[in-house]
Design a protein around this motif. Structure first.
Motif, short mmCIF file in Angstrom:
data_model
loop_
_atom_site.label_atom_id
_atom_site.label_comp_id
_atom_site.label_asym_id
_atom_site.label_seq_id
_atom_site.Cartn_x
_atom_site.Cartn_y
_atom_site.Cartn_z
N VAL A 9 45.13 41.39 33.21
CA VAL A 9 45.14 40.99 34.62
C VAL A 9 43.83 40.30 34.95
CG1 VAL A 9 45.28 41.80 37.01
CG2 VAL A 9 46.71 42.86 35.24
N ILE A 10 43.92 39.09 35.50
CA ILE A 10 42.74 38.33 35.92
C ILE A 10 42.76 38.25 37.44
CG2 ILE A 10 41.49 36.16 35.75
CD1 ILE A 10 41.74 37.70 33.10
N ARG A 11 41.63 38.56 38.07
CA ARG A 11 41.54 38.54 39.53
C ARG A 11 40.18 38.04 39.96
NH1 ARG A 11 38.25 42.54 41.24
NH2 ARG A 11 37.91 44.34 39.88
N VAL A 12 40.07 37.71 41.24
CA VAL A 12 38.79 37.31 41.81
C VAL A 12 37.91 38.55 41.97
CG1 VAL A 12 37.64 36.30 43.82
CG2 VAL A 12 39.80 35.33 42.99
N ALA A 13 36.66 38.45 41.53
CA ALA A 13 35.71 39.55 41.66
C ALA A 13 35.02 39.49 43.02
CB ALA A 13 34.67 39.49 40.54
N ASP A 14 34.57 40.66 43.49
CA ASP A 14 33.78 40.71 44.72
C ASP A 14 32.54 41.55 44.48
OD1 ASP A 14 34.44 43.48 44.98
OD2 ASP A 14 36.22 42.99 46.17
N ARG A 15 31.77 41.77 45.53
CA ARG A 15 30.46 42.41 45.37
C ARG A 15 30.56 43.82 44.78
NH1 ARG A 15 29.38 45.87 49.63
NH2 ARG A 15 30.86 45.81 51.37
N HIS A 16 31.71 44.48 44.97
CA HIS A 16 31.86 45.82 44.41
C HIS A 16 31.93 45.79 42.87
CE1 HIS A 16 32.44 47.36 48.44
NE2 HIS A 16 33.38 46.47 48.65
N ASP A 17 32.23 44.63 42.33
CA ASP A 17 32.34 44.51 40.87
C ASP A 17 31.00 44.18 40.21
OD1 ASP A 17 35.28 44.71 40.74
OD2 ASP A 17 35.26 42.79 41.79
N ILE A 18 29.99 43.88 41.00
CA ILE A 18 28.73 43.39 40.43
C ILE A 18 28.09 44.37 39.44
CG2 ILE A 18 26.33 42.78 41.01
CD1 ILE A 18 27.42 41.24 43.41
N PRO A 19 27.98 45.66 39.72
CA PRO A 19 27.34 46.54 38.72
C PRO A 19 28.05 46.53 37.37
CG PRO A 19 27.43 47.63 40.86
CD PRO A 19 28.26 46.38 40.99
N THR A 65 33.26 30.91 42.63
CA THR A 65 34.23 31.98 42.41
C THR A 65 33.94 32.66 41.08
OG1 THR A 65 35.91 30.66 43.55
CG2 THR A 65 36.68 32.59 42.36
N VAL A 66 34.03 33.98 41.07
CA VAL A 66 33.90 34.76 39.84
C VAL A 66 35.25 35.44 39.58
CG1 VAL A 66 32.71 36.63 38.66
CG2 VAL A 66 31.44 35.15 40.25
N TYR A 67 35.76 35.27 38.37
CA TYR A 67 36.98 35.95 37.97
C TYR A 67 36.63 37.02 36.95
CZ TYR A 67 39.59 32.13 40.12
OH TYR A 67 40.10 31.23 41.03
N THR A 68 37.40 38.10 36.95
CA THR A 68 37.18 39.17 35.99
C THR A 68 38.52 39.75 35.56
OG1 THR A 68 35.96 41.23 35.55
CG2 THR A 68 36.96 40.99 37.73
N SER A 69 38.46 40.60 34.57
CA SER A 69 39.63 41.33 34.11
C SER A 69 39.66 42.69 34.79
CB SER A 69 39.58 41.51 32.59
OG SER A 69 38.36 42.13 32.21
N GLY A 70 40.79 43.35 34.70
CA GLY A 70 40.94 44.64 35.37
C GLY A 70 39.95 45.69 34.90
N LEU A 143 40.82 34.28 30.70
CA LEU A 143 39.99 33.85 31.82
C LEU A 143 40.02 32.33 31.97
CD1 LEU A 143 37.02 36.29 31.16
CD2 LEU A 143 38.30 36.17 33.31
N LEU A 144 39.99 31.62 30.84
CA LEU A 144 40.06 30.17 30.90
C LEU A 144 41.42 29.69 31.40
CD1 LEU A 144 38.31 29.15 27.55
CD2 LEU A 144 37.44 28.71 29.86
N THR A 145 42.48 30.25 30.84
CA THR A 145 43.83 29.82 31.17
C THR A 145 44.12 30.01 32.65
OG1 THR A 145 44.59 30.33 28.94
CG2 THR A 145 46.27 30.18 30.65
#
Length: 214
Positions: A9-19, A65-70, A143-145
């Motif tokens: 699962v790829i989603r947009v990251a937010d500030r809670h994901d930073i650590p 935009t930052v994307y991350t995995s679950g 992430l690229l796709t």
């Protein structure tokens, strides 16, 4: 949000994901050739990167935009070409403070990247990082796709700079090509960099992706 066939699962990251993403990016980048050139001492390099990565993520979440995995095992940091070609002076000053005595090397790297930033509109892949134990398992591809689908629909090219031969091969597999006839070397015997470009892929039958000049 996108789910790949392997259930990544790829989603947009937010500030809670930073650590969590900071830990991933530090491990992904702390021993790359450009990082070693920037800060030769491994202990000092890790300390700086632990402060640097949160600043990069915070800036990118505002300017791009930052994307991350679950599971936070990977991150892709995307910026519009305006942000890549015209760095935020406040962010640059912050990086200088974080880098401390190493700031001149960071400035020289930034100058090289700026020199090879294409002028035509595009989106810029500033960082693609995957935790070492998850590399070569398809997460970088996922992430690229995810972003390429958006770029192809919008007709938006992509620019990036590969810092390792493995990264360059991955990008080539996704339609990127070198924009310089030979690698660009960092000063003082530094490692090679590969500026690369990807034309948006069309869905028209029988139409090959273009290779317009960046």
């Amino acid at each position: 949000m996108t789910t790949t066939p392997t259930r990544t699962v790829i989603r947009v990251a937010d500030r809670h994901d930073i650590p969590a993403l900071t830990a991933t990016l530090v491990e992904a980048f702390v021993d790359t050739p450009d990082a070693v050139w920037l800060i030769p001492d491994p202990g000092e390099r890790r300390r700086v990167y632990q402060r640097l990565c949160p600043a990069i993520l915070t800036h990118a979440m505002t300017s791009g935009t930052v994307y991350t995995s679950g599971d936070h095992a990977g991150a892709a940091v995307w910026l519009p070409h305006t942000a890549a070609g015209n760095p935020d002076p406040h962010h640059t000053a912050l990086i200088d403070r974080i880098a401390g005595q190493h700031a001149p090397r960071f400035a020289r790297l930034a100058a090289v990247l700026h020199h090879h930033t294409p002028h035509r509109p595009h989106t810029y892949l500033a960082y693609l990082g995957v935790a070492p134990d998850r590399q070569r398992h398809g997460l970088g591809t996922a992430l690229l796709t995810h972003r390429h689908a958006t770029c192809d629909t919008a007709g938006t090219p992509v620019h990036l700079v590969a810092t390792t031969t493995d990264a360059r091969r991955l990008y080539q597999q996704h339609g990127y090509y070198d924009t310089t006839p030979t690698p660009v070397h960092l000063p003082d015997g530094g490692p090679p960099l590969w500026p690369m470009w990807r034309q948006p892929h069309t869905r028209s039958r029988g139409t090959a992706p273009g290779r317009g000049r960046p």
